[in-house]
Design a protein around this motif. Structure first.
Motif, PDB file in Angstrom:
ATOM      1  N   LEU A  81       1.709 -11.838   3.873  1.00  0.00           N
ATOM      2  CA  LEU A  81       2.277 -11.366   2.154  1.00  0.00           C
ATOM      3  C   LEU A  81       3.636 -10.509   2.301  1.00  0.00           C
ATOM      4  CD1 LEU A  81      -0.782 -10.189   1.819  1.00  0.00           C
ATOM      5  CD2 LEU A  81      -0.175 -11.788   0.601  1.00  0.00           C
ATOM      6  N   ARG A  82       4.486 -11.115   0.810  1.00  0.00           N
ATOM      7  CA  ARG A  82       5.738 -10.101   0.604  1.00  0.00           C
ATOM      8  C   ARG A  82       5.216  -8.862   0.062  1.00  0.00           C
ATOM      9  NH1 ARG A  82       6.639 -11.444   4.855  1.00  0.00           N
ATOM     10  NH2 ARG A  82       8.194 -12.918   5.355  1.00  0.00           N
ATOM     11  N   GLY A  83       4.328  -9.314  -1.309  1.00  0.00           N
ATOM     12  CA  GLY A  83       4.430  -8.446  -1.734  1.00  0.00           C
ATOM     13  C   GLY A  83       4.180  -9.181  -3.723  1.00  0.00           C
ATOM     14  N   GLY A  84       3.562  -8.979  -4.709  1.00  0.00           N
ATOM     15  CA  GLY A  84       4.286  -9.401  -5.917  1.00  0.00           C
ATOM     16  C   GLY A  84       3.871 -11.438  -6.254  1.00  0.00           C
ATOM     17  N   GLU A  85       3.235 -11.118  -4.626  1.00  0.00           N
ATOM     18  CA  GLU A  85       2.138 -12.516  -4.824  1.00  0.00           C
ATOM     19  C   GLU A  85       0.852 -12.837  -5.692  1.00  0.00           C
ATOM     20  OE1 GLU A  85       2.620 -11.324  -2.076  1.00  0.00           O
ATOM     21  OE2 GLU A  85       3.755 -12.743  -0.725  1.00  0.00           O
ATOM     22  N   ARG A  86       0.901 -13.378  -6.303  1.00  0.00           N
ATOM     23  CA  ARG A  86      -0.285 -14.137  -7.524  1.00  0.00           C
ATOM     24  C   ARG A  86      -1.571 -14.090  -6.733  1.00  0.00           C
ATOM     25  NH1 ARG A  86      -1.951 -14.167 -13.007  1.00  0.00           N
ATOM     26  NH2 ARG A  86       0.537 -12.678 -13.591  1.00  0.00           N
ATOM     27  N   VAL A  87      -2.635 -13.781  -6.484  1.00  0.00           N
ATOM     28  CA  VAL A  87      -3.706 -13.936  -5.785  1.00  0.00           C
ATOM     29  C   VAL A  87      -4.775 -13.814  -7.115  1.00  0.00           C
ATOM     30  CG1 VAL A  87      -3.641 -12.975  -3.842  1.00  0.00           C
ATOM     31  CG2 VAL A  87      -4.397 -11.715  -5.610  1.00  0.00           C
ATOM     32  N   SER A  88      -5.806 -14.788  -6.655  1.00  0.00           N
ATOM     33  CA  SER A  88      -6.659 -15.161  -7.139  1.00  0.00           C
ATOM     34  C   SER A  88      -8.594 -14.766  -6.929  1.00  0.00           C
ATOM     35  CB  SER A  88      -7.008 -16.726  -8.098  1.00  0.00           C
ATOM     36  OG  SER A  88      -7.064 -17.565  -7.344  1.00  0.00           O
ATOM     37  N   LEU A  89      -9.273 -14.152  -7.893  1.00  0.00           N
ATOM     38  CA  LEU A  89     -10.801 -13.857  -6.832  1.00  0.00           C
ATOM     39  C   LEU A  89     -12.053 -14.680  -7.691  1.00  0.00           C
ATOM     40  CD1 LEU A  89     -11.982 -11.691  -4.539  1.00  0.00           C
ATOM     41  CD2 LEU A  89     -12.467 -10.270  -6.657  1.00  0.00           C
ATOM     42  N   GLY A 145       0.421  -2.465   5.528  1.00  0.00           N
ATOM     43  CA  GLY A 145      -0.209  -3.477   4.369  1.00  0.00           C
ATOM     44  C   GLY A 145      -0.175  -3.641   2.572  1.00  0.00           C
ATOM     45  N   PHE A 146      -0.979  -4.507   2.042  1.00  0.00           N
ATOM     46  CA  PHE A 146      -0.958  -4.980   1.202  1.00  0.00           C
ATOM     47  C   PHE A 146      -1.929  -4.412   0.507  1.00  0.00           C
ATOM     48  CE2 PHE A 146       2.908  -6.777   2.326  1.00  0.00           C
ATOM     49  CZ  PHE A 146       3.860  -7.070   1.852  1.00  0.00           C
ATOM     50  N   SER A 165       1.128  -0.634  -0.233  1.00  0.00           N
ATOM     51  CA  SER A 165       0.535   0.061   0.411  1.00  0.00           C
ATOM     52  C   SER A 165       0.759   0.940   0.016  1.00  0.00           C
ATOM     53  CB  SER A 165      -0.943   0.093   1.341  1.00  0.00           C
ATOM     54  OG  SER A 165      -1.761  -1.399   1.168  1.00  0.00           O
ATOM     55  N   GLU A 166       1.638   1.704   1.070  1.00  0.00           N
ATOM     56  CA  GLU A 166       3.003   2.517   0.754  1.00  0.00           C
ATOM     57  C   GLU A 166       4.132   2.216   0.490  1.00  0.00           C
ATOM     58  OE1 GLU A 166       2.736   4.883   4.468  1.00  0.00           O
ATOM     59  OE2 GLU A 166       4.825   5.285   3.985  1.00  0.00           O
ATOM     60  N   VAL A 167       5.277   2.698  -0.680  1.00  0.00           N
ATOM     61  CA  VAL A 167       6.556   2.662  -1.203  1.00  0.00           C
ATOM     62  C   VAL A 167       6.856   4.383  -0.999  1.00  0.00           C
ATOM     63  CG1 VAL A 167       7.755   1.585  -2.624  1.00  0.00           C
ATOM     64  CG2 VAL A 167       6.174   1.222  -3.048  1.00  0.00           C
ATOM     65  N   LYS A 168       8.475   3.511  -0.058  1.00  0.00           N
ATOM     66  CA  LYS A 168       9.075   5.206   0.061  1.00  0.00           C
ATOM     67  C   LYS A 168      10.238   4.931  -0.928  1.00  0.00           C
ATOM     68  CE  LYS A 168       9.423   8.015   3.453  1.00  0.00           C
ATOM     69  NZ  LYS A 168       7.996   9.081   3.307  1.00  0.00           N
ATOM     70  N   GLU A 169      11.129   5.605  -1.669  1.00  0.00           N
ATOM     71  CA  GLU A 169      12.369   5.716  -2.169  1.00  0.00           C
ATOM     72  C   GLU A 169      13.489   6.478  -1.236  1.00  0.00           C
ATOM     73  OE1 GLU A 169      10.868   7.646  -5.971  1.00  0.00           O
ATOM     74  OE2 GLU A 169       9.901   5.639  -6.526  1.00  0.00           O
ATOM     75  N   ILE A 210     -11.422  -2.609  -8.902  1.00  0.00           N
ATOM     76  CA  ILE A 210     -12.095  -2.511  -7.225  1.00  0.00           C
ATOM     77  C   ILE A 210     -10.232  -2.609  -6.393  1.00  0.00           C
ATOM     78  CG2 ILE A 210     -14.274  -2.953  -7.067  1.00  0.00           C
ATOM     79  CD1 ILE A 210     -13.382  -6.100  -6.992  1.00  0.00           C
ATOM     80  N   LYS A 211     -10.275  -1.789  -5.898  1.00  0.00           N
ATOM     81  CA  LYS A 211      -8.666  -2.265  -4.528  1.00  0.00           C
ATOM     82  C   LYS A 211      -9.107  -2.919  -3.148  1.00  0.00           C
ATOM     83  CE  LYS A 211      -5.722   1.593  -5.203  1.00  0.00           C
ATOM     84  NZ  LYS A 211      -5.120   2.285  -4.825  1.00  0.00           N
ATOM     85  N   LEU A 212      -8.799  -3.749  -3.031  1.00  0.00           N
ATOM     86  CA  LEU A 212      -8.739  -5.266  -2.036  1.00  0.00           C
ATOM     87  C   LEU A 212      -7.435  -4.475  -1.054  1.00  0.00           C
ATOM     88  CD1 LEU A 212      -9.627  -8.095  -3.115  1.00  0.00           C
ATOM     89  CD2 LEU A 212     -11.316  -6.637  -2.588  1.00  0.00           C
ATOM     90  N   LEU A 213      -8.189  -3.949   0.506  1.00  0.00           N
ATOM     91  CA  LEU A 213      -6.622  -3.987   1.397  1.00  0.00           C
ATOM     92  C   LEU A 213      -6.364  -5.430   2.267  1.00  0.00           C
ATOM     93  CD1 LEU A 213      -7.362  -0.487   2.779  1.00  0.00           C
ATOM     94  CD2 LEU A 213      -5.685  -1.596   0.766  1.00  0.00           C
ATOM     95  N   LEU A 214      -4.965  -5.677   2.463  1.00  0.00           N
ATOM     96  CA  LEU A 214      -4.686  -7.229   1.979  1.00  0.00           C
ATOM     97  C   LEU A 214      -3.551  -7.270   3.326  1.00  0.00           C
ATOM     98  CD1 LEU A 214      -3.501  -8.655  -0.419  1.00  0.00           C
ATOM     99  CD2 LEU A 214      -6.348  -8.416   0.021  1.00  0.00           C
ATOM    100  N   ASP A 215      -4.997  -7.424   4.997  1.00  0.00           N
ATOM    101  CA  ASP A 215      -3.783  -7.636   5.460  1.00  0.00           C
ATOM    102  C   ASP A 215      -2.895  -8.739   6.347  1.00  0.00           C
ATOM    103  OD1 ASP A 215      -2.975  -6.335   8.228  1.00  0.00           O
ATOM    104  OD2 ASP A 215      -4.404  -6.560   9.484  1.00  0.00           O
ATOM    105  N   ASP A 216      -2.063  -9.461   5.362  1.00  0.00           N
ATOM    106  CA  ASP A 216      -1.678 -10.933   6.429  1.00  0.00           C
ATOM    107  C   ASP A 216      -0.237 -10.532   6.349  1.00  0.00           C
ATOM    108  OD1 ASP A 216      -2.316 -13.435   5.647  1.00  0.00           O
ATOM    109  OD2 ASP A 216      -0.494 -13.482   4.907  1.00  0.00           O
ATOM    110  N   GLN A 217       0.133 -11.530   7.190  1.00  0.00           N
ATOM    111  CA  GLN A 217       1.933 -11.078   8.192  1.00  0.00           C
ATOM    112  C   GLN A 217       2.570 -11.834   7.212  1.00  0.00           C
ATOM    113  OE1 GLN A 217       2.908  -9.208  10.372  1.00  0.00           O
ATOM    114  NE2 GLN A 217       0.144  -8.978  10.453  1.00  0.00           N
TER     115      GLN A 217
END
Lengths: 380, 295
Positions: free
Chosen positions: A286-294, A209-210, A67-71, A277-284
């Motif tokens: 998760l690393r980002g980049g995972e493929r998820v299906s709905l 979160g992601f 959700s948040e990325v810092k450069e 639609i944007k879904l907020l995922l709260d899961d410990q």
């Protein structure tokens, strides 16, 4: 029998045969007329309507992203000495990510220390002058020596502060550390190279979160509520189900794109209106980049007559379908096209739910070999 | 003499040419109908498209010639398919016609033969005057007797039924007149001889007169068939129901849009008449000649 009479007989026989054929032909066409005519009728293809629930289904995949990325940029533009993290690594707040080469600053500090030393040494000379002036009881010399000592003291204090500042700068700029707990998304810093303007590290904030984005049909999006929790599956070797909270949806989009990795596998209408639609995922985990299906299945109406979309026709008077009217005759049944106005309750890519006008198990025309209109006789 | 002999074929040739060209002139409409019935509807439309637009040049009609085409560009049975398969009306009307014309012919020939025998071969009081009265009905055109005919048929309750056509047809005067003329030419010697041998009237009629009157009967059959196959006024007036109307009214249903099928319908319409005429041709010519009636 003479020749003339024989010719006349032959002629009469010919006429009799011709007349016989003519009459047989007409009798044949009369008796087989209905069959022949029905072969020339437009052929229609029908389906039976059914009663049930109109399901808006969606199946799609997307990719999880933070959700948040810092450069994080190189703080002083120094050369990179050592990169301490790799892409995909979890880091703690304050952890050093990149170390920079501070040799230049070290040199500067050395110079400043030497200058301080020089000042301290000249201080000793000034004190000695003061002592001599005191012994000789020369008041003016005493006074000037005292002033010189005061000035030198101020210089030494300034120099010390400068050294302090340089030292703190050096310790600060020597390393890049994580401002929060998070995940290294990308490492752009390369050892031996200086700042190029681009950030050295991209870090995601684990606390925020992601999220994942899906593009779903507009009709389905109307059946979802903001804040609703939807189950999504994380694909991979150990697939598992997590919940996502529906955070926001975009404006209606008429064209299907593939933005944010959402692939609409529901297929169907190419011109269907869609929404992201944007879904907020709260899961410990998760690393980002995972493929998820709905997988979504929603329905608005519970018990209505379902008709394939191909059967629905529309004109100025509204929506209607063509059904068949069977009329029994002596030479077989005749089918006529009947126009039935309907009220559409709901529709998805393939099916339409009809509120009034149709019954279950009724035959509706979905296509025909030639265009048909109300009242036309057809072959079925 | 030599010169005369050499030129004797000249008037013959002139006559042949004259008659031949007349025959061609007479045959052209039939030929046109038959060949055009094999054209596609599109070709018909192209050739005769102007027909409906040429009514009145003063009010926007076109002043042009219609292209009469004898040979079709492409042989097609499309028109026949339309008439025989797509339009069940044609066949329905064909059988309606047959169901009316056949009883009329059988009935009128039977009635007329008996009546003609009486008028020609029997001697009784007021025979010729009665025949004259009988003839009067024939001389009057249909339109004159229309109203009384209508009233009688209405009174008999036959309106809108085939009997309204068949019954007046059976008792038509034409057959009596024609057969009487024909039988009058049969010499009395035949009947006298039969009488001598002890034959009664029925025997004379059936054994002597009828066989001798065969050409006359054939001519009558042909003429009656043509007459009633082509009838227009009677069915229009007495048969309101379209399903009962005969084929002769079919062509009047063919409007401008359906002119593509008119030729095929016409060919099928005239086929029974042509076949019947060809079959009874020799009798017919003889019969008409002997009875002194020109068709």
């Amino acid at each position: 029998m003479d020749r003339e009479e024989m010719a006349a007989q032959a002629k009469k026989r010919g006429i009799r045969i011709t007349a016989g054929i003519f009459i047989c032909l007409l009798v044949g066409f009369t008796l087989a007329g209905n069959t022949l005519q029905s072969l020339t009728l437009p052929k229609v293809y029908t389906v039976e309507t059914s009663k049930g629930e109109l399901v808006h289904a969606y199946q799609g995949t997307s990719v999880v992203y933070p959700s948040e990325v810092k450069e994080l940029a190189n703080p002083a533009g120094w050369k990179v000495e050592k990169v301490l993290v790799k892409k995909g690594e979890m880091v703690q707040k304050g952890q050093t990510l990149v170390e920079y080469n501070d040799s230049e600053t070290k040199g500067q500090l050395q110079e400043q220390y030497s200058a301080l030393k020089k000042q301290q040494m000249s201080m000793e000379g000034l004190e000695h002058n003061y002592k001599l002036a005191y012994i000789s009881e020369d008041e003016s010399a005493k006074q000037s020596a005292k002033l010189a000592i005061e000035a030198a003291k101020l210089d030494i204090a300034d120099q010390k502060r400068r050294i302090e500042r340089l030292e703190s700068e050096a310790s600060e700029h020597r390393r890049l550390s994580a401002p929060f707990d998070g995940l290294v998304l990308e490492v752009l810093a390369e050892e031996g190279f200086g700042g190029s303007g681009s950030p050295d590290v991209r870090l995601s904030n684990a606390a925020r979160g992601f999220q994942a984005e899906f593009i779903i049909p507009q009709s389905l999006s109307e059946l979802l509520l903001e804040g609703e929790e939807l189950e999504i599956t994380v694909d991979g070797e150990h697939s598992r189900t997590i919940t996502g909270r529906l955070a926001e949806w975009s404006a209606i989009n008429s064209s299907i794109g593939e933005s944010a990795g959402g692939i609409d596998s529901a297929g169907g209408g190419q011109n269907a209106q869609t929404r992201a639609i944007k879904l907020l995922l709260d899961d410990q985990e998760l690393r980002g980049g995972e493929r998820v299906s709905l997988n979504l299945n929603r329905s608005k109406t519970s018990d209505s007559v379902l008709v394939p979309n191909e059967a629905i026709r529309k004109d100025l008077e509204g929506a209607y379908v063509y059904t068949l009217n069977e009329q029994q005759g002596p030479l077989g049944n005749a089918y006529y096209v009947v126009r039935v106005p309907i009220i559409i309750a709901d529709a998805n890519d393939t099916t339409t739910a009809v509120n009034s006008g149709l019954f279950a198990k009724q035959r509706v025309i979905i296509s025909s070999s030639e265009p048909v209109v109300d009242g036309v006789r057809v072959r079925y | 003499m030599q010169v005369r002999k050499r030129w004797v074929w000249l008037p013959r040739l002139a006559l042949s040419l004259w008659l031949g060209s007349l025959a061609i002139l007479m045959l052209v409409p039939i030929l046109l109908t038959v060949t055009n019935s094999l054209m596609t509807e599109r070709e018909i439309g192209l050739n005769y498209g102007l027909l409906g637009q040429m009514v009145d040049t003063a009010s926007g009609g076109k002043d042009a010639f219609v292209n009469l085409k004898i040979l079709p560009d492409w042989l097609s049975l499309e028109q026949y398919r339309h008439v025989l398969v797509l339009a069940p009306k044609f066949l329905r009307m064909f059988w309606n016609s047959a169901a009316m014309v056949l009883p009329i012919i059988v009935g009128q020939v039977a009635v007329a033969a008996l009546a003609a025998y009486a008028f020609a071969k029997l001697r009784f009081f007021g025979r010729d005057k009665l025949f004259l009265v009988y003839l009067m009905t024939m001389l009057m055109p249909f339109q004159v007797t229309l109203v009384p005919n209508y009233m009688v048929i209405d009174w008999l309750g036959l309106m809108n039924s085939e009997a309204a056509i068949i019954l007046p047809g059976i008792f038509g005067a034409f057959g009596v007149f024609m057969l009487r003329q024909f039988m009058a030419h049969i010499p009395f010697a035949y009947t006298e001889a039969a009488k001598m041998d002890g034959a009664g009237q029925w025997t004379i009629f059936l054994r002597i007169i009828l066989p001798l009157a065969k050409p006359g009967l054939a001519a009558l059959v042909v003429l009656l068939f043509v007459d009633y196959w082509n009838m227009i006024e009677q069915p229009i007036i007495f048969l309101q129901e379209a399903a009962r109307q005969p084929l002769s009214l079919y062509l009047s249903y063919i409007d401008k849009e359906a002119r593509g099928v008119a030729f095929a319908a016409s060919v099928l319409y005239m086929t029974p008449m042509v076949l019947l005429f060809l079959y009874a041709e020799s009798y017919f010519v003889e019969g008409v000649q002997l009875s002194g009636i020109k068709g």
